[in-house]
Motif scaffolding. Structure first.
Motif, mmCIF file in Angstrom:
data_model
loop_
_atom_site.group_PDB
_atom_site.id
_atom_site.type_symbol
_atom_site.label_atom_id
_atom_site.label_comp_id
_atom_site.label_asym_id
_atom_site.label_seq_id
_atom_site.Cartn_x
_atom_site.Cartn_y
_atom_site.Cartn_z
ATOM 1 N N ASN A 144 0.806 -1.231 0.000
ATOM 2 C CA ASN A 144 0.000 0.000 0.000
ATOM 3 C C ASN A 144 0.832 1.271 0.000
ATOM 4 N N GLU A 145 2.018 1.225 0.630
ATOM 5 C CA GLU A 145 2.806 2.473 0.707
ATOM 6 C C GLU A 145 3.546 2.755 -0.601
ATOM 7 N N LEU A 146 3.549 1.781 -1.500
ATOM 8 C CA LEU A 146 4.231 1.989 -2.786
ATOM 9 C C LEU A 146 3.221 2.424 -3.844
ATOM 10 N N ARG A 147 2.552 3.522 -3.558
ATOM 11 C CA ARG A 147 1.551 4.049 -4.499
ATOM 12 C C ARG A 147 2.194 5.091 -5.386
ATOM 13 N N PHE A 148 1.973 4.975 -6.718
ATOM 14 C CA PHE A 148 2.592 5.910 -7.677
ATOM 15 C C PHE A 148 1.659 7.068 -8.004
ATOM 16 N N GLU A 149 0.365 6.800 -7.964
ATOM 17 C CA GLU A 149 -0.592 7.846 -8.352
ATOM 18 C C GLU A 149 -1.947 7.554 -7.726
ATOM 19 N N ILE A 194 9.335 -1.631 2.066
ATOM 20 C CA ILE A 194 9.575 -0.212 2.345
ATOM 21 C C ILE A 194 10.894 0.007 3.093
ATOM 22 N N MET A 195 11.560 -1.086 3.465
ATOM 23 C CA MET A 195 12.896 -0.944 4.040
ATOM 24 C C MET A 195 13.806 -2.017 3.444
ATOM 25 N N ALA A 196 13.720 -3.261 3.930
ATOM 26 C CA ALA A 196 14.533 -4.343 3.347
ATOM 27 C C ALA A 196 13.972 -5.689 3.790
ATOM 28 N N PRO A 197 13.790 -6.630 2.850
ATOM 29 C CA PRO A 197 13.179 -7.913 3.221
ATOM 30 C C PRO A 197 14.063 -8.776 4.114
ATOM 31 N N GLY A 198 15.396 -8.537 4.047
ATOM 32 C CA GLY A 198 16.296 -9.344 4.879
ATOM 33 C C GLY A 198 16.118 -9.080 6.363
ATOM 34 N N MET A 199 15.459 -7.982 6.724
ATOM 35 C CA MET A 199 15.207 -7.711 8.148
ATOM 36 C C MET A 199 14.192 -8.697 8.720
ATOM 37 N N ALA A 227 8.999 4.561 -4.206
ATOM 38 C CA ALA A 227 7.812 4.593 -5.075
ATOM 39 C C ALA A 227 8.119 5.355 -6.373
ATOM 40 N N ALA A 228 8.865 6.457 -6.255
ATOM 41 C CA ALA A 228 9.171 7.256 -7.455
ATOM 42 C C ALA A 228 10.029 6.435 -8.427
ATOM 43 N N PHE A 281 11.728 8.619 7.178
ATOM 44 C CA PHE A 281 11.226 7.330 6.699
ATOM 45 C C PHE A 281 10.261 7.531 5.525
ATOM 46 N N ASP A 282 9.359 8.493 5.688
ATOM 47 C CA ASP A 282 8.402 8.765 4.612
ATOM 48 C C ASP A 282 9.126 9.199 3.331
ATOM 49 N N ALA A 283 10.197 9.993 3.490
ATOM 50 C CA ALA A 283 10.953 10.452 2.320
ATOM 51 C C ALA A 283 11.580 9.246 1.616
#
Ligand SMILES: Cc1ncc(COP(=O)(O)O)c(C=O)c1O
Length: 378
Positions: free
Chosen positions: A190-195, A220-225, A278-279, A270-272
Motif C-alpha cells: 500500500n505504501e508503494l503508491r505511484f498515483e 519499504i525498508m529491506a526484506p532481509g530484516m 515509489a518514485a 522514513f516517509d521520504a
C-alpha cells in the motif's frame, strides 16, 4: 528458474525482489550503532512473543493515521516476515480439507503456506478492479463446507498489480459480515503508491466479522530484516496466533526489531525514503509498460498498476510455462501465470516484476521476451 537467474547476463522479471540499490544501508548501519548505544544487551536478549513494545506502538500509530481508525498497540504482533503471518494464521484456522476463499489468481506464497495444512480453495472471479463482490456472494451461498476465511491482497496485488476499488472494499466487508466469514487482508504494497489517493483498508470498515490485517517492512525498508506485523483486533484469534508463534520461534529477532524501529522512528525521513522507492518504481513501471506496448503482439493485454512491484500480461494462445523455456534460452525469465491459479487452469498469463531491473535492462528484457513470443508462435 533460480539456476537460470544466477547467470550474470540473465534479466529476471521473475522474483519479487525490491531494488537493492535503494536499501538504506548507511542509515541502517547508523541505526544499528545507535541501538547498541541506547539499548545495549537488551537489544540482544530474548524478548516478548508479540514483539518489542516500541515496534508495536510504531505500527499502531502509523496505521491509526492511515486508517483513520484507532489501532491499539495491543492488537499488533510482530512476525518474521508476513510469510510467517500467513503460516501462523493457517495453523490457527485450518485443518485438512478446510476451504479458504482466494482471488483468482492469488499470491503464490499464500497458496503454498495454506497448502501445508492440506487446504482446498474456493476461487472468486476478478476483473480490473479486483475481486467481484457478486462472485464472492455466489461462492459463499453455495459453499459446503463453509470456508474458514477470505484471503486477499487489495492493493497492487501480487501477481496482477490490480487494486480493489473503494466501493468494492465496502461491499466485500459487508458480504463477509453477512456470512460471518473472517477476512485476511494482506497489504505489503500500500505504501508503494505511484498515483491516485489511498483507498481505505478493509480493516478501517467497521465489521462484526473478524479482520486480520498484515503489513511488512520488506518492501519499504529491506526484506532481509524479516520484520512484519499482524494486526488482529479479535482477542481470541490473536491469542491463538501468539501461542502458535511462541511454538514456532518464541519471538522475532529482537535486534532486527530495534534496528527497524530506530531507523523508522523519524517519520519524516522514513516517509521520504518510501517516496523515493515509489518514485523509482513508477519510472520502471512506465518503462516496462511502454516497451511491452511497443513490441508485444497486438492481442496482448497488460495491467497498468498504480503501485507495487508487478505487472501482469496476458498473451492469448500462448502457454507461458512453455514460453519460459524459450525465453530462458534468450536470457529473460518471468513467472508463468498458471502458478497463481489454485485450479492451475489458466495458462496465458505471466507476472513481470519491474522493481528489480534497471530501466536499460527492462527495455532489453522486454525485447527478448517479445522475441521469445515470436519464436513460440513460429
Ligand atoms: C502478497 C504478499 N504477501 C506476503 C509476502 C511476503 O513478504 P514478507 O517479506 O513480509 O514475508 C509477499 C512477498 O512478495 C507478498 O507479495
Amino acid at each position: 528458474m533460480l539456476k537460470v537467474t544466477q547467470q550474470p547476463d540473465v534479466i529476471s522479471f521473475g522474483g519479487g525482489l525490491p531494488a537493492p540499490e535503494l536499501f538504506p544501508t548507511t542509515a541502517i548501519a547508523e541505526a544499528a550503532r545507535a541501538v547498541m548505544e541506547t539499548y545495549g544487551p537488551a537489544a540482544l536478549q530474548y524478548s516478548l512473543t508479540e514483539g518489542i513494545p516500541e515496534m508495536r506502538r510504531w505500527v499502531a500509530e502509523r496505521l491509526t493515521r492511515r486508517l483513520g481508525r484507532i489501532v491499539e498497540a495491543d492488537s499488533v504482533t510482530i512476525v518474521n516476515g508476513s510469510q510467517q503471518g500467513l503460516d501462523l494464521v493457517g495453523k490457527v484456522f485450518l485443518d485438512p480439507g478446510d476451504h479458504v476463499v482466494l482471488e483468482d489468481p492469488s499470491y503464490l506464497g499464500a497458496i503454498q503456506a495454506f497448502d501445508a495444512y492440506q487446504t482446498r480453495y474456493l476461487t472468486v472471479d476478478t476483473d480490473e478492479d479486483g475481486l467481484l463482490p457478486d462472485s464472492l456472494e455466489r461462492v459463499l451461498e453455495r459453499a459446503d463446507p463453509f470456508p474458514k476465511f477470505l484471503y486477499l491482497v487489495p492493493n497492487f496485488q501480487n501477481p496482477t498489480g490490480r487494486t480493489l476499488s473503494g466501493p468494492r472494499r465496502e461491499q466485500v466487508v459487508r458480504i463477509c459480515e453477512e456470512f460471518g466469514l473472517p477476512i485476511f487482508e494482506d497489504d505489503p504494497y500500500n505504501e508503494l503508491r505511484f498515483e491516485g489517493g489511498d483507498l481505505p483498508s478493509l480493516l478501517s470498515h467497521p465489521s462484526s466479522a473478524p479482520i486480520i490485517y498484515s503489513g511488512t517492512a520488506s518492501k519499504i525498508m529491506a526484506p532481509g530484516m524479516r520484520i512484519a506485523w499482524l494486526v488482529i483486533p479479535d482477542e481470541e484469534i490473536r491469542e491463538k496466533v501468539v501461542l502458535a508463534k511462541q511454538g514456532a520461534d518464541l519471538h522475532s529477532g529482537t535486534f532486527a526489531q530495534y534496528v527497524f524501529y530506530q531507523y523508522a522512528r523519524d517519520g519524516a525521513a522514513f516517509d521520504a525514503h518510501v517516496r523515493r522507492i515509489a518514485a523509482t518504481y513508477a519510472i520502471r513501471r512506465d518503462v516496462m509498460a511502454t516497451a511491452l506496448e511497443e513490441v508485444m503482439p497486438e492481442q496482448a493485454r497488460c495491467t497498468h498498476p498504480k503501485g507495487g512491484m508487478f505487472l501482469w500480461i496476458t498473451v492469448p494462445g500462448v502457454d507461458t510455462a512453455e514460453l519460459l523455456h524459450i525465453s530462458a534460452r534468450s536470457k529473460v525469465v518471468f513467472v508463468p501465470g498458471v502458478n497463481f491459479y489454485p485450479g492451475r487452469n489458466v495458462h496465458d498469463g505471466m507476472r513481470l516484476n519491474f522493481s528489480n531491473a534497471s530501466e536499460k535492462n527492462i527495455r532489453i528484457g522486454v525485447e527478448r521476451l517479445a522475441h521469445a513470443v515470436r519464436v513460440y508462435k513460429g
